[in-house]
Design a protein around this motif. Structure first.
Motif, mmCIF file in Angstrom:
data_model
loop_
_atom_site.group_PDB
_atom_site.id
_atom_site.type_symbol
_atom_site.label_atom_id
_atom_site.label_comp_id
_atom_site.label_asym_id
_atom_site.label_seq_id
_atom_site.Cartn_x
_atom_site.Cartn_y
_atom_site.Cartn_z
ATOM 1 N N ARG A 20 7.620 4.473 70.898
ATOM 2 C CA ARG A 20 7.442 3.687 72.299
ATOM 3 C C ARG A 20 9.052 3.053 72.459
ATOM 4 N NH1 ARG A 20 7.838 -1.549 72.656
ATOM 5 N NH2 ARG A 20 7.578 -1.969 70.637
ATOM 6 N N LEU A 21 9.637 2.835 71.560
ATOM 7 C CA LEU A 21 11.071 2.200 71.727
ATOM 8 C C LEU A 21 11.785 3.419 72.456
ATOM 9 C CD1 LEU A 21 11.664 0.232 68.568
ATOM 10 C CD2 LEU A 21 11.191 -0.590 70.676
ATOM 11 N N LEU A 22 11.672 4.621 71.875
ATOM 12 C CA LEU A 22 12.588 5.811 72.569
ATOM 13 C C LEU A 22 12.097 6.014 73.956
ATOM 14 C CD1 LEU A 22 12.403 7.986 69.389
ATOM 15 C CD2 LEU A 22 14.493 7.054 70.230
ATOM 16 N N LEU A 23 10.709 5.759 74.147
ATOM 17 C CA LEU A 23 10.481 6.352 75.551
ATOM 18 C C LEU A 23 10.827 5.057 76.461
ATOM 19 C CD1 LEU A 23 6.785 7.400 74.806
ATOM 20 C CD2 LEU A 23 8.710 8.942 75.587
ATOM 21 N N ASP A 24 11.190 3.843 75.870
ATOM 22 C CA ASP A 24 11.338 2.748 76.857
ATOM 23 C C ASP A 24 12.969 2.622 76.609
ATOM 24 O OD1 ASP A 24 9.033 2.099 77.314
ATOM 25 O OD2 ASP A 24 8.720 0.515 75.959
ATOM 26 N N ASP A 25 13.515 3.613 76.236
ATOM 27 C CA ASP A 25 15.185 3.567 76.182
ATOM 28 C C ASP A 25 15.699 2.318 75.309
ATOM 29 O OD1 ASP A 25 17.653 4.935 76.289
ATOM 30 O OD2 ASP A 25 17.952 4.063 78.291
ATOM 31 N N GLU A 26 14.783 1.747 74.373
ATOM 32 C CA GLU A 26 15.393 0.669 73.891
ATOM 33 C C GLU A 26 15.718 0.839 72.413
ATOM 34 O OE1 GLU A 26 11.862 -2.065 74.040
ATOM 35 O OE2 GLU A 26 12.434 -2.667 76.090
ATOM 36 N N VAL A 27 16.113 1.885 72.031
ATOM 37 C CA VAL A 27 16.677 2.135 70.545
ATOM 38 C C VAL A 27 17.798 3.344 70.914
ATOM 39 C CG1 VAL A 27 14.854 4.065 70.254
ATOM 40 C CG2 VAL A 27 16.287 2.748 68.476
ATOM 41 N N TYR A 28 18.836 2.871 70.124
ATOM 42 C CA TYR A 28 20.162 3.748 69.882
ATOM 43 C C TYR A 28 20.189 4.258 68.434
ATOM 44 C CZ TYR A 28 24.806 5.584 69.797
ATOM 45 O OH TYR A 28 26.029 6.660 69.581
ATOM 46 N N GLU A 29 20.007 5.466 68.140
ATOM 47 C CA GLU A 29 19.913 6.046 66.633
ATOM 48 C C GLU A 29 21.281 6.889 66.421
ATOM 49 O OE1 GLU A 29 17.409 7.856 63.327
ATOM 50 O OE2 GLU A 29 16.589 7.742 65.241
ATOM 51 N N CYS A 30 22.073 6.764 65.686
ATOM 52 C CA CYS A 30 23.301 7.252 65.139
ATOM 53 C C CYS A 30 22.573 8.297 64.107
ATOM 54 C CB CYS A 30 24.497 6.417 64.722
ATOM 55 S SG CYS A 30 25.955 7.356 64.333
ATOM 56 N N GLU A 31 23.073 9.443 64.300
ATOM 57 C CA GLU A 31 22.483 10.150 63.245
ATOM 58 C C GLU A 31 23.170 10.325 61.853
ATOM 59 O OE1 GLU A 31 21.959 14.360 64.724
ATOM 60 O OE2 GLU A 31 20.489 13.740 66.213
ATOM 61 N N GLY A 32 22.577 10.658 61.024
ATOM 62 C CA GLY A 32 23.383 10.452 59.714
ATOM 63 C C GLY A 32 24.424 11.540 59.568
ATOM 64 N N ARG A 33 24.120 12.623 59.989
ATOM 65 C CA ARG A 33 25.299 13.610 60.153
ATOM 66 C C ARG A 33 26.680 12.923 60.864
ATOM 67 N NH1 ARG A 33 22.367 19.366 61.109
ATOM 68 N NH2 ARG A 33 21.091 19.344 59.254
ATOM 69 N N ALA A 34 26.454 12.571 62.043
ATOM 70 C CA ALA A 34 27.493 12.043 62.662
ATOM 71 C C ALA A 34 28.467 11.066 61.951
ATOM 72 C CB ALA A 34 27.126 11.202 63.944
ATOM 73 N N LEU A 35 27.912 10.278 60.784
ATOM 74 C CA LEU A 35 28.500 9.582 60.016
ATOM 75 C C LEU A 35 29.575 10.046 58.921
ATOM 76 C CD1 LEU A 35 25.792 7.170 58.949
ATOM 77 C CD2 LEU A 35 27.571 6.572 60.729
ATOM 78 N N ALA A 36 29.636 11.540 58.910
ATOM 79 C CA ALA A 36 30.529 12.303 58.021
ATOM 80 C C ALA A 36 31.868 12.194 58.581
ATOM 81 C CB ALA A 36 30.079 13.660 57.976
ATOM 82 N N PHE A 37 32.819 12.190 57.723
ATOM 83 C CA PHE A 37 34.508 12.017 58.101
ATOM 84 C C PHE A 37 34.560 13.581 58.553
ATOM 85 C CE2 PHE A 37 34.937 8.298 55.512
ATOM 86 C CZ PHE A 37 35.770 7.781 56.373
ATOM 87 N N THR A 38 35.422 13.733 59.616
ATOM 88 C CA THR A 38 35.921 14.835 60.058
ATOM 89 C C THR A 38 37.252 15.118 59.374
ATOM 90 O OG1 THR A 38 37.126 13.939 61.941
ATOM 91 C CG2 THR A 38 34.983 14.502 62.455
ATOM 92 N N GLU A 39 37.766 16.469 59.486
ATOM 93 C CA GLU A 39 39.030 16.838 58.931
ATOM 94 C C GLU A 39 40.360 15.926 59.283
ATOM 95 O OE1 GLU A 39 40.203 20.979 58.763
ATOM 96 O OE2 GLU A 39 38.170 21.579 58.412
#
Length: 848
Positions: A156-175
């Protein structure tokens, strides 16, 4: 992950970031900009969730009230959580209706941070959180960091555009981010170290930090770290029930697993349940190669834990082998049998393998290790096994053991029937043909290929395909392009009729080489890109084949002047070839050397060539595979450096192997090698004023290339004729050849050929065209790093190496290293020459 401190402009305690914290705008900015009421960070321990939330808190607007609630992952009851939240909000009572009413009435923008939410599943607590998140007050923003995804109404939160989720993979450090953490290290070393750290740690924040604390052990070959093991003990194992710890320690040693396998290993009704519990608690379980069914433990951790003893480890692998065998997943069963050290079982499973399996995963390496351990008494007990082992040895470039292995087929003669005997002989001829082909004995190999094709039955279609591929490569080496195309088309039709995508991909490599010789690199690249897209659908990654395709695509990109794209292909292709013990790793090093030479970094270019030679010698690959290729590319660089005497000495010696009664063919992957050796030798002898009829020799090579419709080689030869004509005082011929060469370069997208000419004779084209040379300062500056420009500027001021070291706060050895690289990149040998060249290129704007 964060400490707490008092903040003067905000009440209560707020988190304090580590002194080593690296701000990452790519993560912080989207979270701050998002208008969603709930910001969710769900990732395993050590992923940097707390640090990211802390940075967002510290950037909260001045008029915004912030409330930081550090939960430390504790198992709280709903009442305990309610009490802590109301106390943090300074509410007089701890009742849920009062809290909900208070949140609904808020007028001041408020950010509520829940750091490290309860790690253990708690239905009552999650329901309360769901009710709190449902309060639709636009001034209230929830920031939630958790190892597990709470059981809330996220759809429901996603459909209402009321949640922003940062995926775990995005937290990884880049070179690049790890490189910033290594700002105190020499830039070149920092880049290499950052790359290796990310490769070994997967960018996992805690893993990167542990690597830096321990002196970057993951930047080398050893991935095991006592600090890492201690971290896992405290942050993972101490938070899990004993039975889940045991399950995790078994799964970490399995390349892949799913719920059904877990049911077999840990008991029906419990195995799948325990697996889901580990997933829910954020225990580093991730999809295996984007599969919807298969899972694995995060690869960096699996690699680090590989040497850790597991109670009854062989027993677990035996049971896994049984399950894979029952599922007829012969690849998985073979891998598990080897891990269980059940070598006889592993050999028995090879009866289900075909030649296609050699192009999947690490099967070549596994098969060769098994053969070396058990020798012929176990691995060469059937003609089919002899064929597999022989093919693996040929693939790895180990020709002498391959020859001995192929001879083992004689043990199985005579066969019960004449027809079976003919098939056995035909299989021997096919394998012997490939051995002779790779050894450079073209005529004998061709005879074996044709004789094998005349006898091989329908069921031996893989051997037929490989014979046709060998004939295709021989035709390409002889510049018989129409013949090569006919053989290649016949082989492709056969592979497609059998539905073999792997063999089709192998044959498309031959097709791409044909297109490249005809001056159609874009068509070749499009063909290989489509092939990779099809191969990506394979359940078992065809690592060896993808490695070879990547190297070919790197060459095609380099020929078209797409250096950045080529660098990625060469790197990925080299990694895959090294992993699968493919002798074609040689061409990854050659590609990287060519790219370094394009930047005039000849020190790095020759370093890549030495590394290639070291690898070939280490793996005991015959020098006929690599010696002539290395000398040809070295001569290519020597011509650019103005060292023709070395070129003449080296290429005269090499050319003897390809001329005369006992001449060998060039290595199959080095098309047009002999033609390039011949015209480079003419260039060197012309510069030394020792050439006899150089233009006539080049024109003869050009005529052959034109007759054989090899447009790419024709472009190179026209530019070589231009260069030689200019050196011998034939300006009209030089102009004509240049115009013809430029037209071919444009038609064939052969920018590399033009770049090679500019590197050998920087002013030639401008002089012949009557235009002033254009100095591209940005391009020249890019040849030198920022630190190298600083050193060069101080050299121009007359400083000694010791004075430069003192002014830049670096070691004397580092200064000498920078100076050596500057000389190499500028193509000079002394400091005065470096300063003069820098002035000419505009690298030094003012010298005091």
């Amino acid at each position: 992950m964060t400490a707490m401190t008092h903040c003067l402009d905000r009440p209560g305690l707020v988190p304090r970031l580590s002194s080593h914290h690296l701000s990452r705008e790519r993560l912080v900015e989207p979270m701050l900009v998002s208008t969603a009421r709930v910001k969710l960070l769900c990732a395993p321990p050590g992923s940097g969730k707390s640090a990211l939330l802390s940075e967002c808190l510290l950037r909260a607007p001045e008029h915004c009230r912030v409330c930081w609630l550090p939960l430390a992952g504790a198992s709280l009851s709903a009442a305990d959580f309610l009490l802590r939240l109301t106390q943090a909000l300074d509410l007089p009572s701890a009742d849920e209706p009062g809290l909900l009413a208070h949140l609904a009435r808020l007028q001041t923008p408020t950010w509520l941070f829940l750091d490290d939410y309860c790690r253990a599943p708690n239905t009552e607590l999650d329901r309360m959180l769901d009710r709190l998140l449902a309060v639709a007050n636009p001034v209230l923003t929830w920031w939630l960091g958790s190892r597990r995804r709470p059981s809330c109404n996220w759809p429901r939160l996603l459909l209402d555009d009321e949640v922003y989720e940062c995926e775990g993979r995005a937290l990884a450090f880049t070179e690049a981010e790890v490189g910033q953490l290594l700002g105190h290290v020499d830039p070149t070393l920092a880049a290499r170290t950052a790359k290796r750290v990310v490769e070994r740690s997967g960018g996992w924040c805690a893993g990167v930090r542990i690597a830096l604390l321990n002196g970057c052990p993951w930047s080398g070959e050893q991935g095991r770290s006592a600090t890492l093991l201690d971290y896992l003990q405290h942050e993972l194992f101490n938070t899990l029930p004993p039975e889940l710890v045991e399950v995790w320690q078994v799964l970490v040693h399995l390349p892949r697993f799913n719920a059904s396998l877990c049911e077999h290993l840990f008991g029906t009704g419990e195995g799948a349940q325990w697996l889901h519990a580990l997933q829910d608690m954020g225990c580093f379980i991730e999809p295996w190669e984007d599969s919807v069914e298969w899972l694995r433990i995060c690869e960096p951790l699996a690699r680090a834990m590989a040497e850790e003893p597991t109670p009854a480890g062989r027993s677990w692998h035996r049971r896994a082998c049984q399950w894979f065998s029952a599922e007829e997943d012969w690849q998985g069963a073979f891998e598990q049998a080897l891990l269980a050290q059940e070598f006889e079982v592993a050999v028995s499973l090879l009866q289900h393998f075909s030649l296609e399996h050699l192009f999947r995963r690490e099967n070549v390496c596994l098969l060769l290790k098994l053969h070396e351990r058990q020798q012929a008494e176990l691995t060469l007990v059937t003609p089919q096994l002899v064929g597999l082992v022989s093919a693996a040895l040929l693939f790895a470039g180990r020709f002498d053991p391959a020859a001995a292995c192929i001879e083992q087929l004689a043990r199985f003669a005579p066969q019960p029937t004449q027809a079976q005997q003919r098939q056995l002989l035909a299989r021997w001829q096919a394998q012997q043909g490939w051995l002779l082909h790779l050894q450079g004995r073209m005529e004998a190999a061709r005879t074996h290929f044709l004789d094998a094709l005349a006898e091989l039955g329908v069921d031996a279609w893989p051997a037929r395909v490989l014979c046709l591929s060998g004939l295709t490569q021989q035709a390409l080496l002889n510049a018989e392009l129409d013949v090569a195309q006919a053989f290649n088309r016949e082989a492709l039709c056969l592979a497609r009729a059998q539905g073999s995508l792997l063999f089709e991909g192998l044959l498309e490599l031959d097709h791409a080489q044909l297109l490249e010789m005809r001056g159609a690199p874009r068509r070749a690249e499009s063909l290989l890109a489509d092939t990779v897209a099809l191969l990506s659908r394979e359940a078992d990654r065809p690592t060896p084949l993808l490695g070879r395709i990547a190297l070919r695509r790197g060459r095609l990109a380099l020929c078209q002047g797409q250096d950045e794209l080529a660098a990625g292909f060469f790197q990925s292709g080299l990694e895959d070839c090294l992993q699968s013990q493919d002798k074609h790793a040689l061409y990854g090093f050659l590609g990287q050397a060519q790219m370094a030479a394009n930047q005039r970094d000849y020190a790095h270019a020759f370093d890549r060539l030495r590394e290639a030679e070291r690898l070939m010698q280490q793996r005991q690959i015959p020098d006929t595979v690599y010696r002539s290729v290395l000398l040809q590319i070295s001569s290519h660089f020597w011509l650019q450096q103005g060292r023709p005497e070395l070129v003449r000495e080296a290429l005269t010696r090499v050319l003897r192997h390809y001329r005369g009664a006992h001449a060998r063919q060039a290595p199959p992957a080095t098309l047009q090698l002999i033609a390039r050796i011949e015209y480079q030798l003419v260039l060197a002898e012309t510069q030394l004023q020792l050439a006899q009829n150089p233009l006539d020799r080049l024109k003869a090579l050009l005529k052959q290339a034109q007759q054989q419709a090899m447009l790419a080689l024709e472009a190179e030869l026209q530019l070589a004729i231009c260069e030689v004509a200019d050196l011998t005082g034939e300006p009209d011929m030089a102009h004509a050849a240049l115009e013809a060469g430029l037209a071919l370069v444009k038609r064939c997208h052969g920018q590399q050929a033009l770049r090679d000419l500019n590197l050998r004779q920087p002013s030639l084209i401008c002089r012949l065209q009557g235009t002033a040379p254009v100095v591209d300062r940005d391009s020249d500056v890019s040849l030198l790093s920022g630190r190298e420009l600083e050193v060069l500027d101080l050299i121009a001021q007359g400083n000694s190496n010791q004075q430069i070291a003192e002014q830049l706060f670096i070691s004397l050895h580092t200064v000498k290293t920078h100076a050596r690289r500057i000389h190499s990149k500028l193509g000079v040998e002394r400091r005065t020459q470096a300063v003069a060249m820098a002035k000419k290129l505009g690298l030094i704007m003012q010298v005091w």
